[in-house]
Design an enzyme around this catalytic site. Structure first.
Site, mmCIF file in Angstrom:
data_model
loop_
_atom_site.group_PDB
_atom_site.id
_atom_site.type_symbol
_atom_site.label_atom_id
_atom_site.label_comp_id
_atom_site.label_asym_id
_atom_site.label_seq_id
_atom_site.Cartn_x
_atom_site.Cartn_y
_atom_site.Cartn_z
ATOM 1 N N GLY A 92 47.082 7.493 86.053
ATOM 2 C CA GLY A 92 48.506 7.699 85.767
ATOM 3 C C GLY A 92 48.891 9.167 85.772
ATOM 4 O O GLY A 92 49.805 9.587 85.064
ATOM 5 N N LEU A 93 48.165 9.937 86.587
ATOM 6 C CA LEU A 93 48.504 11.352 86.796
ATOM 7 C C LEU A 93 48.589 12.154 85.505
ATOM 8 O O LEU A 93 49.468 12.996 85.315
ATOM 9 C CB LEU A 93 49.790 11.463 87.631
ATOM 10 C CG LEU A 93 49.604 10.897 89.057
ATOM 11 C CD1 LEU A 93 50.938 10.632 89.733
ATOM 12 C CD2 LEU A 93 48.753 11.817 89.923
ATOM 13 N N CYS A 150 53.449 9.181 95.237
ATOM 14 C CA CYS A 150 54.037 9.051 93.902
ATOM 15 C C CYS A 150 55.333 8.281 93.980
ATOM 16 O O CYS A 150 56.051 8.378 94.973
ATOM 17 C CB CYS A 150 54.368 10.428 93.340
ATOM 18 S SG CYS A 150 52.931 11.394 93.118
ATOM 19 N N ASN A 212 44.460 9.555 100.439
ATOM 20 C CA ASN A 212 44.489 9.254 99.020
ATOM 21 C C ASN A 212 43.917 7.843 98.832
ATOM 22 O O ASN A 212 43.445 7.233 99.798
ATOM 23 C CB ASN A 212 45.942 9.356 98.517
ATOM 24 C CG ASN A 212 45.995 9.857 97.083
ATOM 25 O OD1 ASN A 212 45.228 9.400 96.237
ATOM 26 N ND2 ASN A 212 46.886 10.788 96.803
ATOM 27 N N THR A 213 43.948 7.313 97.637
ATOM 28 C CA THR A 213 43.310 6.017 97.359
ATOM 29 C C THR A 213 44.104 4.840 97.939
ATOM 30 O O THR A 213 45.282 4.966 98.258
ATOM 31 C CB THR A 213 43.165 5.822 95.846
ATOM 32 O OG1 THR A 213 44.459 5.986 95.251
ATOM 33 C CG2 THR A 213 42.201 6.819 95.240
ATOM 34 N N GLY A 263 37.688 10.991 101.545
ATOM 35 C CA GLY A 263 37.513 9.551 101.377
ATOM 36 C C GLY A 263 36.057 9.139 101.449
ATOM 37 O O GLY A 263 35.500 8.982 102.532
ATOM 38 N N GLY A 285 35.297 13.771 96.437
ATOM 39 C CA GLY A 285 35.994 13.200 95.278
ATOM 40 C C GLY A 285 35.080 12.416 94.361
ATOM 41 O O GLY A 285 34.331 12.974 93.547
ATOM 42 N N THR A 286 35.086 11.081 94.527
ATOM 43 C CA THR A 286 34.331 10.171 93.672
ATOM 44 C C THR A 286 32.863 10.574 93.515
ATOM 45 O O THR A 286 32.253 10.351 92.469
ATOM 46 C CB THR A 286 34.456 8.740 94.246
ATOM 47 O OG1 THR A 286 35.848 8.381 94.215
ATOM 48 C CG2 THR A 286 33.657 7.726 93.466
#
Ligand SMILES: Cc1cc2nc3c(=O)[nH]c(=O)nc-3n(C[C@H](O)[C@H](O)[C@H](O)COP(=O)(O)O)c2cc1C
Length: 322
Positions: A92-93, A150, A212-213, A263, A285-286
């Site tokens: 949620g940013l 967003c 992005n996701t 990604g 990222g992950t």
């Protein structure tokens, strides 16, 4: 041999005994990186949290958690769940807000010899502009990355990132608000990623980053409820990598802007795959959740590859054979 010997980057552990190492440096539309490896927004805090685990100065850049005009507490938990070959998140940013970032985080971060990229977001074009303007005068910020995934509150919550006209509107406004290089981070949740890329190129973006996701859901079958409190979360990790590589290649072929590949990059081979597909640089990222040293290991692995193939990082970009 010292780390910096014969290597502009100073980030190359590979090739001990080799006199000339291929250059790892890349210039992404004025954003000069010592090597092509950055960390992805939201997976690396404000960079400083990772200082105990790796040498931040060995990274090409650090992309900080998305910044908004005011601090945000984020969504209630649970907001992360592991999935096959990835994870789902609905943070949620959550962030400290742009002012606290500039006052509290940036003074420490600018002591680190790396590039700092500020990821920004908002619920209206005015939000994006406000954050971009504040960062424009902030010493130690080298570029802004616009997160357009967003909800646009004025358009009923539809994401800026799924409509080329809305995406272009944000990019045009941010472009006017800052002299820093502008990176636009594309959402993969569109049917034609090349159309989005062309729209943000036309609007004045200097660089495009993606992806992005991807929205996903995991259900607890005993409770018959979503595991994530919000129901839906963003899927990241190796599960999304082939989609991301395909999109990077499509965008590379569609526009003349440099592309940053994101990604599911878990190691150097994955990063190299993105670069061959057309990425000038990459973001990890992950993988940092699994191994906080992952990004540094990717730097080392790319260096090894470049030594073996006797080529520079720059030459690797878009070297896909047909
Ligand atoms: C926990 C988490 C938080 C994230 N927060 C942001 C964010 O604030 N801004 C943004 O642009 N992307 C954010 N992302 C997306 C990542 O930067 C990246 O684009 C995505 O996770 C795909 O890369 P990966 O598979 O290597 O993680 C977030 C991802 C995760 C997992």
């Amino acid at each position: 041999m010292k780390k910096n010997d014969n290597n502009k980057t100073g980030n190359n552990k590979a090739g001990k005994g080799v006199t000339k190492l291929p250059s790892m440096a890349v210039n992404v539309a004025g954003l000069k990186l010592s090597n092509p490896v950055m960390t992805a927004s939201g997976t690396f805090g404000y960079g400083l949290e990772f200082a105990p685990y790796l040498d931040l100065s060995r990274l090409g850049g650090v992309v900080v958690k998305g910044l908004s005009p005011k601090p945000r507490p984020g969504n209630p938990g649970p907001r992360i769940v592991e999935t096959p070959c990835g994870m789902l998140n609905a943070i949620g940013l959550q962030n400290v807000g742009v002012d606290a970032f500039i006052e509290e985080k940036l003074p420490k971060l600018r002591k680190v010899k790396t590039r700092v990229i500020a990821n920004i977001f908002g619920e209206s074009v005015a939000d994006y502009v406000l954050v971009a303007k504040k960062l424009d005068g902030a010493r130690g910020v080298h570029a802004v990355e616009i997160n357009i995934s967003c909800p646009n509150v004025k358009k009923g919550g539809m994401s800026f990132g799924v409509n080329p006209k809305e995406a272009a509107r944000v990019v045009r406004a941010v472009r006017k608000a800052t002299a820093l290089p502008v990176i636009t981070k594309l959402s993969p949740n569109v049917s034609d990623i090349a159309e989005m890329a062309r729209a943000v190129e036309e609007a004045g973006s200097d660089v495009i980053s993606l992806i992005n996701t991807i929205p996903g859901m995991v259900i607890d079958i005993e409770k018959r409820m979503p595991v994530i409190a919000r129901g839906i979360g963003g899927l990241s990790g190796p599960a999304i990598r082939p989609i991301a590589v395909r999109m990077v290649n499509e965008v590379y072929n569609a526009v003349s802007l440099p592309v940053i590949g994101i990604g599911g990059i878990m190691n150097a081979s994955d990063a190299i795959e993105f670069m061959i597909a057309g990425a000038s640089a990459v973001q990890v990222g992950t993988a940092s959740f699994v191994d906080p040293q992952a990004a540094e290991k990717v730097v080392d692995g790319i260096a090894d590859y470049l030594v073996r193939h006797k080529m520079s990082a720059k030459k690797l970009t878009g070297s896909l054979q047909k």
